[in-house]
Design a protein around this motif. Structure first.
Motif, PDB file in Angstrom:
ATOM      1  N   TYR A  20      40.151  43.206 -58.858  1.00 26.01           N
ATOM      2  CA  TYR A  20      39.683  44.391 -59.587  1.00 26.01           C
ATOM      3  C   TYR A  20      39.197  45.474 -58.623  1.00 26.01           C
ATOM      4  O   TYR A  20      39.483  46.675 -58.807  1.00 26.01           O
ATOM      5  CB  TYR A  20      38.547  43.995 -60.527  1.00 26.01           C
ATOM      6  N   GLN A  21      38.477  45.073 -57.592  1.00 28.67           N
ATOM      7  CA  GLN A  21      37.964  46.064 -56.638  1.00 28.67           C
ATOM      8  C   GLN A  21      39.107  46.734 -55.857  1.00 28.67           C
ATOM      9  O   GLN A  21      39.075  47.947 -55.612  1.00 28.67           O
ATOM     10  CB  GLN A  21      36.987  45.401 -55.670  1.00 28.67           C
ATOM     11  N   VAL A  81      30.667  53.044 -56.702  1.00 29.84           N
ATOM     12  CA  VAL A  81      29.809  51.979 -56.175  1.00 29.84           C
ATOM     13  C   VAL A  81      28.437  52.005 -56.837  1.00 29.84           C
ATOM     14  O   VAL A  81      27.888  50.967 -57.255  1.00 29.84           O
ATOM     15  CB  VAL A  81      29.695  52.115 -54.649  1.00 29.84           C
ATOM     16  N   LEU A  82      27.842  53.193 -56.941  1.00 24.10           N
ATOM     17  CA  LEU A  82      26.529  53.298 -57.581  1.00 24.10           C
ATOM     18  C   LEU A  82      26.580  52.881 -59.050  1.00 24.10           C
ATOM     19  O   LEU A  82      25.666  52.225 -59.567  1.00 24.10           O
ATOM     20  CB  LEU A  82      26.014  54.729 -57.447  1.00 24.10           C
ATOM     21  N   ALA A  83      27.671  53.258 -59.726  1.00 20.11           N
ATOM     22  CA  ALA A  83      27.809  52.856 -61.134  1.00 20.11           C
ATOM     23  C   ALA A  83      27.977  51.348 -61.264  1.00 20.11           C
ATOM     24  O   ALA A  83      27.398  50.706 -62.169  1.00 20.11           O
ATOM     25  CB  ALA A  83      28.989  53.590 -61.764  1.00 20.11           C
ATOM     26  N   TYR A  94      31.061  44.605 -53.586  1.00 21.17           N
ATOM     27  CA  TYR A  94      30.916  44.477 -52.133  1.00 21.17           C
ATOM     28  C   TYR A  94      32.077  45.167 -51.405  1.00 21.17           C
ATOM     29  O   TYR A  94      31.867  45.942 -50.463  1.00 21.17           O
ATOM     30  CB  TYR A  94      30.847  43.004 -51.749  1.00 21.17           C
ATOM     31  N   ILE A  95      33.297  44.894 -51.838  1.00 21.78           N
ATOM     32  CA  ILE A  95      34.457  45.501 -51.175  1.00 21.78           C
ATOM     33  C   ILE A  95      34.462  47.014 -51.373  1.00 21.78           C
ATOM     34  O   ILE A  95      34.795  47.785 -50.467  1.00 21.78           O
ATOM     35  CB  ILE A  95      35.756  44.866 -51.697  1.00 21.78           C
ATOM     36  N   ILE A 137      30.874  48.144 -38.706  1.00 23.17           N
ATOM     37  CA  ILE A 137      30.632  47.992 -40.144  1.00 23.17           C
ATOM     38  C   ILE A 137      31.056  46.609 -40.613  1.00 23.17           C
ATOM     39  O   ILE A 137      30.389  45.999 -41.464  1.00 23.17           O
ATOM     40  CB  ILE A 137      31.367  49.098 -40.916  1.00 23.17           C
ATOM     41  N   LEU A 138      32.144  46.096 -40.033  1.00 22.58           N
ATOM     42  CA  LEU A 138      32.582  44.752 -40.401  1.00 22.58           C
ATOM     43  C   LEU A 138      31.718  43.668 -39.773  1.00 22.58           C
ATOM     44  O   LEU A 138      31.842  42.486 -40.144  1.00 22.58           O
ATOM     45  CB  LEU A 138      34.043  44.550 -39.999  1.00 22.58           C
ATOM     46  N   GLY A 139      30.870  44.030 -38.803  1.00 20.05           N
ATOM     47  CA  GLY A 139      29.969  43.060 -38.184  1.00 20.05           C
ATOM     48  C   GLY A 139      30.632  42.124 -37.207  1.00 20.05           C
ATOM     49  O   GLY A 139      30.178  40.974 -37.052  1.00 20.05           O
ATOM     50  N   ILE A 140      31.685  42.564 -36.544  1.00 22.74           N
ATOM     51  CA  ILE A 140      32.399  41.679 -35.604  1.00 22.74           C
ATOM     52  C   ILE A 140      32.450  42.299 -34.203  1.00 22.74           C
ATOM     53  O   ILE A 140      33.387  42.057 -33.451  1.00 22.74           O
ATOM     54  CB  ILE A 140      33.826  41.383 -36.103  1.00 22.74           C
ATOM     55  N   VAL A 141      31.424  43.075 -33.859  1.00 23.95           N
ATOM     56  CA  VAL A 141      31.400  43.693 -32.530  1.00 23.95           C
ATOM     57  C   VAL A 141      31.235  42.640 -31.453  1.00 23.95           C
ATOM     58  O   VAL A 141      31.938  42.640 -30.428  1.00 23.95           O
ATOM     59  CB  VAL A 141      30.269  44.740 -32.446  1.00 23.95           C
ATOM     60  N   ASP A 142      30.289  41.702 -31.648  1.00 24.58           N
ATOM     61  CA  ASP A 142      30.041  40.666 -30.645  1.00 24.58           C
ATOM     62  C   ASP A 142      31.252  39.762 -30.473  1.00 24.58           C
ATOM     63  O   ASP A 142      31.609  39.386 -29.342  1.00 24.58           O
ATOM     64  CB  ASP A 142      28.816  39.841 -31.043  1.00 24.58           C
TER      65      ASP A 142
END
Length: 426
Positions: A20-21, A81-83, A94-95, A137-142
């Motif tokens: 759906y997202q 997103v806010l709605a 989330y997506i 943003i994806l959190g995969i820098v490290d």
């Protein structure tokens, strides 16, 4: 372990709300595309009516107009997103929030990189910023850093990895951009200072550019922890080789510095070098740009300006004297001819009256009395042939008006006899 994580990620993607997202993201993209087609032309027409606005404001409008679809996409996506957060669980959006954050970050990167004037540098910075923002943003820098650091090559005590290369490119790029900004600002200030001669302005700007870029390079290399002392012998050997191989290039560079220091030639001077006559447009590190009257631009090596004979028409002052020669018949009064020639030259527009023309009789020719007419001008960039032609034309009109004739050689050939040769048959 990795297979378990991949399997878990696959099952999470198969959930109904994920589909759906994704469908909502596609729908928002189509909606932003339709809004761009609908509102783009009216906004463009409204921009055309803003004639009195400053240029910087018009440039901002142009950039915004070019990114209308992305702006509409970010605005609609955050509204969705806010709605969704108000009427359903946060996990079900989330997506959508991830896509909205990425889209907004990319849009901000696009607007920020518009400040970079160089097209190539702008694209490089934009791509690098896109990659870093996405990874952050994806959190995969490290995790990405660990993968890049694992791909390494060891040469002696030096370990060269992809992570180090990326960091070096970023650090050196930032320092070079800072050096470019400082150089541009300094050059504008130096070129606007009328107390400094044009040649010294060029020299100062070149020195500032070389020093700042060299500092940026070595500072960037040192910031990465690379020791440059081991390269001293190698750089010395390379320098000797370059000195022999690039002898002409080095000679032109040194000659350019000498020209700038002794001020023998500067931008705006009118020079003659061989068959080339024109004015100095720019002084470069390797050559001087000379623009001729017919619009051609000659790139003359600096070494030729040092070793060859150069006529600088405006070196010490702007006054240039020109000479033209003519002759009149022996029946004409030479005193009257001189007065008429001076009066004719004074009537030409570019001839100076503060330094009046003079006319002298220089000899008795076979069929004419020879004269020289000298006059002064202050604008050799306006051309020399055309001013000579105008003075000759003024002499013609003046002499025709006062019945002064221009003689030409007249020769009579007299046949004294005729010789006939008889050829006897064989």
């Amino acid at each position: 372990m990795i297979l378990i994580e991949i399997d878990g990620m696959f099952h999470s993607l198969m959930r109904p709300w994920v589909g759906y997202q994704v469908a909502i993201v596609v729908g928002v993209f189509l909606a932003s595309y339709v809004l761009r087609l609908w509102l783009g032309p009216p906004i463009r027409a409204w921009m055309g009516t803003r004639e009195g606005w400053p240029k910087w404001r018009m440039r901002v409008l142009v950039v915004v107009h070019q990114r209308l679809r992305a702006i509409f996409f970010v605005a609609i996506m955050w509204a969705v997103v806010l709605a969704m957060r108000e009427f359903t669980w946060p996990s079900r959006s989330y997506i959508l929030s991830l896509v909205a954050t990425l889209a907004m970050a990319w849009l901000l990167v696009v607007f920020a990189t518009r400040l970079i004037r160089s097209m190539l540098l702008r694209r490089v910075v934009r791509i690098g910023a896109f990659i870093y923002v996405t990874l952050y943003i994806l959190g995969i820098v490290d995790e990405t850093a660990e993968v890049l650091d694992a791909a390494a090559l060891s040469i002696g005590d030096v370990r060269l990895s992809l992570l180090l290369m990326v960091q070096g490119a970023v650090v050196i790029g930032v320092l070079f951009a800072l050096a470019r900004f400082i150089t541009t600002t300094t050059s504008a200030r130096i070129n606007s200072n009328e107390d400094i001669s044009p040649s010294m302005r060029v020299l100062i700007v070149k020195v500032v550019q070389i020093v700042l870029y060299a500092i940026a390079f070595f500072a960037g290399v040192r910031a990465l922890g690379i020791d440059l002392t081991g390269l001293a012998v190698l750089s010395g050997a390379i320098g000797v080789g370059l000195g022999f191989g690039l002898q002409k290039v080095v000679s032109n560079l040194v000659s350019g510095v000498i020209i700038l220091l002794d001020k023998s030639i500067k931008p705006g001077d009118v020079i003659s070098l061989g068959d080339t006559f024109g004015w100095i447009q720019t002084l470069g590190a390797r050559y001087a740009s000379v623009v001729t009257r017919d619009g051609r631009e000659y790139l003359i090596p600096n070494e030729d300006l040092i070793t060859g004979q150069v006529v600088n028409w405006s070196h010490s002052d702007e006054f240039v004297r020109l000479d033209i020669y003519f002759g009149t018949a022996y029946d004409d009064d030479p005193h009257q001819v001189r007065k008429l020639a001076i009066a004719a030259a004074m009537g030409v527009e570019r001839v100076l009256s503060s330094r009046p023309p003079v006319c002298h009789m220089v000899g008795f020719g076979d069929s004419s009395v020879d004269y020289i007419l000298r006059f002064w001008i202050t604008d050799p960039t306006g051309g020399l042939t055309n001013i000579r032609g105008n003075v000759y034309l003024a002499l013609w009109d003046m002499f025709q008006e006062h019945n002064i004739s221009f003689p030409f050689p007249q020769r009579e050939v007299r046949m004294l006899g005729k010789t006939q040769v008889d050829i006897a048959p064989d």
